[in-house]
Design an enzyme around this catalytic site. Structure first.
Site, short mmCIF file in Angstrom:
data_model
loop_
_atom_site.label_atom_id
_atom_site.label_comp_id
_atom_site.label_asym_id
_atom_site.label_seq_id
_atom_site.Cartn_x
_atom_site.Cartn_y
_atom_site.Cartn_z
N ALA A 1 1.27 0.21 2.69
CA ALA A 1 2.40 1.06 2.33
C ALA A 1 2.54 2.15 3.38
O ALA A 1 1.61 2.44 4.13
CB ALA A 1 2.21 1.67 0.94
N SER B 141 -8.74 -9.03 21.17
CA SER B 141 -9.68 -10.13 21.00
C SER B 141 -9.38 -10.87 19.72
O SER B 141 -9.17 -10.25 18.66
CB SER B 141 -11.12 -9.61 20.98
OG SER B 141 -12.03 -10.64 20.64
N LYS C 50 9.83 1.30 -0.96
CA LYS C 50 8.93 2.18 -1.71
C LYS C 50 9.58 3.56 -1.82
O LYS C 50 9.75 4.25 -0.82
CB LYS C 50 7.58 2.31 -0.98
CG LYS C 50 6.66 3.38 -1.55
CD LYS C 50 5.48 3.62 -0.61
CE LYS C 50 4.65 4.80 -1.06
NZ LYS C 50 3.56 5.11 -0.11
N THR D 261 -0.82 7.40 4.64
CA THR D 261 -0.51 8.18 5.84
C THR D 261 -1.03 7.56 7.14
O THR D 261 -0.81 8.11 8.22
CB THR D 261 -1.09 9.60 5.72
OG1 THR D 261 -2.50 9.52 5.44
CG2 THR D 261 -0.39 10.37 4.62
#
Length: 520
Positions: free
Chosen positions: A55, A44, A83, A362
């Site tokens: 990250a 939507s 990174k 994570t």
């Protein structure tokens, strides 16, 4: 034993919700099954994607390779940079900052010809010999500095990758704009055959199989064999239609809110840091993620200790002049998980399933892991309870591991200068498994891995323990019995590799800017 009766193969997957999770799922499943399974994603335009963090961890490189992509194919499209580590500032009174760098695998000394001791991930890690050297007064500083080039590479704003000479590349993850990445994955998936529906889910029809169909605002009805819930914290399918309860971990991890501000930077003048910064503030921590054309900054905090207006004011004061005139976006999140992620024919991914605060980046990894596990558990239309239970157990085990690793950061932080930090470090926040680990780590650093899968292995735990000044003051007893000759040779070899890498790496800005220019 009688053979199982034949059953129909899954022919159609319906994904509810877009964003990074939805479009990563679409691209991943399309790559795995191609035209054998029709995939439809409905999203939507009324619902803005949530971008708590920008990250990742290094697993995204493997996922992108599975999708058939090189860094240069997608990084410019997502405003991305590399990174190589996370810098933790102000978390410990033992030093101004410490680091959690990524490593391909901690080198180990295997002193005996023993098939068990010499198995993968066994042996005595180089970190133990670095600790011995420091305890003898022959080295100083963080243990990781003896072992790898990453910390100094980050301090010099050097690139973790050298496209002209990849011999010295170090393990890396990515910084990126999550919204732009979602758009890139959308174009990729649609270009490979995924059907996109721009519509709003008005109602969900359920039955014995779980989800029967989705009725859209346009009046269309989407039927499928397997439904993937990527509707964010609303969890429209799993939590809403199927009523799967949410189990909070707010007693273990206190942060439940964030305020984000995008600010400008000048990497050509100042350099482009190849690391994320996590700086402790009064009631949580501030992130700083350097992208190609801007910095993503924000403050992850607990509303139980700080009001949103005060959090924004503290963040703006911390950022200084660069935040003047920039808009702030306030977010609220819940740390925890649905009791089950796979129920009948519905599987939730991302925020629909579980969420851990973004301290170690994570969130996207948990989507990656769930997708990889889904492939190995992939069902027919008749879904066995044992198959779903195995998937759920696998994801819960990984979640538990990551939750303990995040709690570790707070448990070892020795600030204690505000009510938040005193509460966050309390032993009341520890899980039983973390409590047992901390007792062991008071005696010795981690020596080997006894878990089938762990995103963050013993070296990562050692970095946090050492960075907070909690490394034990004695070496592992095995070293006293077998001597340190092999360990000294290993440290010398690593020191040579470190210097070679630092001499070979160009600036991070030059690598990223060249990549972006080549794509324009």
């Amino acid at each position: 034993m009688n053979a199982h009766p034949s059953t129909r193969a899954v022919e159609k997957i319906v994904i509810a919700g877009g964003g990074t999770a939805g479009w990563l799922a679409a691209a991943y499943l399309n790559r795995a099954f191609g035209e054998r399974i029709a995939i439809t994603l409905v999203e939507s335009e009324d619902i803005a994607p949530i971008g708590v963090g920008e990250a990742t961890v290094p697993t995204l490189a493997t996922t992108m390779q599975f999708l058939g992509l090189r860094d240069s194919d997608w990084m410019p499209q997502a405003n991305a940079s590399y990174k190589a580590a996370i810098r933790f500032a102000g978390w410990s009174k033992h030093g101004p900052d410490y680091w959690h760098p990524f490593w391909h695998g901690e080198p180990r000394v295997q002193p005996w010809q023993d098939p068990w001791f010499n198995a993968a991930n066994a042996g005595i890690g180089a970190t133990h010999y670095a600790l011995k050297k420091r305890l003898e007064g022959k080295a100083e500083g963080l243990l990781a500095e003896q072992l790898m080039p990453t910390l100094e590479l980050c301090r010099r704003n050097l690139s973790p990758k050298n496209p002209a000479d990849p011999e010295h590349d170090v393990r890396t993850a990515y910084h990126m704009d999550a919204v732009l990445l979602g758009r890139f994955l959308r174009e990729l998936a649609c270009g490979r055959g995924v059907e996109r529906r721009v519509d709003h889910i008005e109602s969900v029809q359920t039955g014995e199989r779980g989800i029967e169909s989705l009725t859209l605002r346009s009046g269309a009805v989407l039927e499928g064999d397997l439904f993937i819930d990527c509707t964010g914290f609303r969890s429209v399918l799993l939590g809403g239609a199927l009523g799967e309860p949410f189990e909070s971990d707010a007693d273990h991890l206190l942060c439940n809110s964030a305020v984000a501000i995008q600010v400008k930077h000048d990497p050509e003048r100042d350099g482009l840091p190849p690391y994320t910064s996590a700086t402790a503030l009064s009631s949580g921590w501030s992130w700083d993620i350097p992208l190609y054309s801007r910095r993503g900054t924000g403050y992850v905090y607990s509303r139980d200790f700080l009001e949103p207006e005060a959090a924004e004011a503290e963040l703006r004061a911390f950022l200084g002049d660069v935040a003047i005139g920039e808009d702030a976006r306030h977010l609220r999140f819940q740390v925890g998980r649905r009791r089950r992620t796979w129920v009948k024919n519905c599987i939730a991914l991302g925020l629909s399933s579980l969420f851990l605060e973004p301290l170690e980046s994570t969130s996207i990894f948990l989507v990656e892991y769930a997708l990889a596990s889904l492939i190995t558990h992939f069902p027919d239309v008749d879904i066995s309870a044992s198959r779903a239970a195995s998937f759920n157990q696998s994801l819960n085990d990984v979640y538990d591991e990551l939750r303990d690793f995040l709690i570790l950061h707070y448990a070892l932080a020795d600030r204690g200068d505000t009510p938040f930090w005193r509460a966050a470090a309390s032993t009341e926040r520890h899980t039983p498994t973390l409590r047992d680990r901390l007792a062991l780590y008071e005696e010795t650093l981690p020596i080997h891995e006894d878990r089938l899968f762990a995103l963050f292995r013993g070296f990562s735990y050692s970095c946090i323990i050492d960075g907070c000044g909690r490394a034990p003051n004695r070496v592992h007893p095995l070293i006293r019995h077998i001597g340190s000759e092999a360990g000294d040779a290993l440290l010398e070899s690593l020191a040579m590799e470190r210097e070679s890498c630092l001499a070979a790496m160009p600036s991070h800005w030059s690598v990223i800017s060249n990549m972006h220019r080549a794509a324009s």
